[in-house]
Design an enzyme around this catalytic site. Structure first.
Site, PDB file in Angstrom:
ATOM      1  N   CYS A   2       0.834  -1.222   0.000  1.00  0.00           N
ATOM      2  CA  CYS A   2       0.000   0.000   0.000  1.00  0.00           C
ATOM      3  C   CYS A   2       0.862   1.264   0.000  1.00  0.00           C
ATOM      4  O   CYS A   2       2.041   1.214   0.325  1.00  0.00           O
ATOM      5  CB  CYS A   2      -0.889   0.049   1.231  1.00  0.00           C
ATOM      6  SG  CYS A   2      -1.794  -1.461   1.542  1.00  0.00           S
TER       7      CYS A   2
HETATM    8  N1  GLN Z   1      -1.522  -6.163   4.859  1.00  0.00           N
HETATM    9  C1  GLN Z   1      -2.353  -4.996   4.703  1.00  0.00           C
HETATM   10  C2  GLN Z   1      -3.630  -5.302   3.952  1.00  0.00           C
HETATM   11  O1  GLN Z   1      -3.789  -6.350   3.401  1.00  0.00           O
HETATM   12  C3  GLN Z   1      -1.592  -3.855   4.072  1.00  0.00           C
HETATM   13  C4  GLN Z   1      -1.209  -4.185   2.681  1.00  0.00           C
HETATM   14  C5  GLN Z   1      -0.134  -3.353   2.095  1.00  0.00           C
HETATM   15  O2  GLN Z   1       0.588  -2.569   2.706  1.00  0.00           O
HETATM   16  N2  GLN Z   1       0.036  -3.613   0.863  1.00  0.00           N
HETATM   17  O3  GLN Z   1      -4.464  -4.460   3.905  1.00  0.00           O
END
Ligand code: GLN
Length: 247
Positions: A2
């Site tokens: 993210c």
């Molecule tokens: N693990 C978290 C989620 O699935 C954040 C994902 C991320 O940082 N890509 O929302």
């Protein structure tokens, strides 16, 4: 992984933060410049929280779809102004639900929270830590995701009166001890100050005399961006950013 950002400063439109810069969060949803640790695009949802006025609670808009496929956010962003904003685009970790409620920001009262990263060994590795939370908090998690649990852990400390930077640092340390190599870039704001951890992913800071931006990656070529070193805690208000090692 993210991408997220937090802004404090003179009121700007959400479009000026999310859409207009050359490497905006909008653009980062399909063409991020730095996706260390996995993922290629951030198409599993997005969210933005902003403070309509200085005294009140933030408003949120979250969706489980790519930001580019939602015409409403573009319209809303053009006419919505705020002096404090937290926003994120999501690339769901494999196996985690894609739902509106799984997109950051997570919120309570004046707090807005976002996580970029992953808890290794989810969920088993953090069962003992989760067991410290009131059962009600576990039954009302926003979603069955690592990010929602991190928010519950941080919120639990905030409710007990912890300082926001210390709440983030404590959770980062506890989760790392239980689930080594977890990636724990977190952002937390109450609209007046921002706290952030840098653990496993990049984070950049840009300060101006009247404002500050913290973002997973610089959204333009302004030479004022500086990269925060790994394993650090940032606590910042306008005109005063502090960086400290997490350990
Ligand atoms: N693990 C978290 C989620 O699935 C954040 C994902 C991320 O940082 N890509 O929302």
């Amino acid at each position: 992984m993210c991408r997220h950002l937090a802004y404090l400063g003179p009121p700007v439109t959400l479009a000026e933060l999310l859409f207009d810069p050359p490497y905006s969060l909008f653009r980062q949803s399909w063409a991020p410049r730095d996706m260390r640790g996995g993922g290629t695009i951030n198409a599993d949802g997005f969210g933005v929280g902003w403070y309509p006025d200085d005294a009140g609670e933030p408003v949120r808009y979250r969706r489980a779809q790519p930001i580019w496929s939602d015409p409403t956010i573009a319209e809303l962003a053009g006419v919505t102004r705020a002096g404090a904003v937290l926003a994120a685009v999501r690339s769901a970790t494999v196996g985690m639900a894609v739902l509106d409620n799984a997109a950051a920001p997570f919120a309570e009262g004046r707090w807005l929270f976002s996580h970029n990263g992953v808890i290794r060994g989810w969920p088993d590795a953090v069962v003992p830590i989760a067991a410290e939370l009131p059962v009600r908090d576990l039954l009302t998690l926003d979603a069955a995701t690592d990010s929602a649990l991190l928010w519950a852990l941080v919120r639990h400390r905030l409710r007990s009166g912890a300082d926001p930077g210390e709440a983030l640092a404590e959770v980062a340390r506890a989760v790392t001890a239980a689930a080594p190599d977890s990636r724990l870039n977190m952002l937390l704001t109450d609209g007046r100050a921002v706290a952030a951890t840098v653990l496993g992913h990049a984070l950049s800071l840009r300060e101006t005399p009247s404002g500050l931006l913290l973002a997973s990656e610089p959204h333009d070529d302004d030479p004022g961006w500086r990269s925060v070193p790994d394993a650090h805690l940032v606590t910042a208000t306008v005109g005063r950013a502090r960086l400290r090692p997490l350990w």
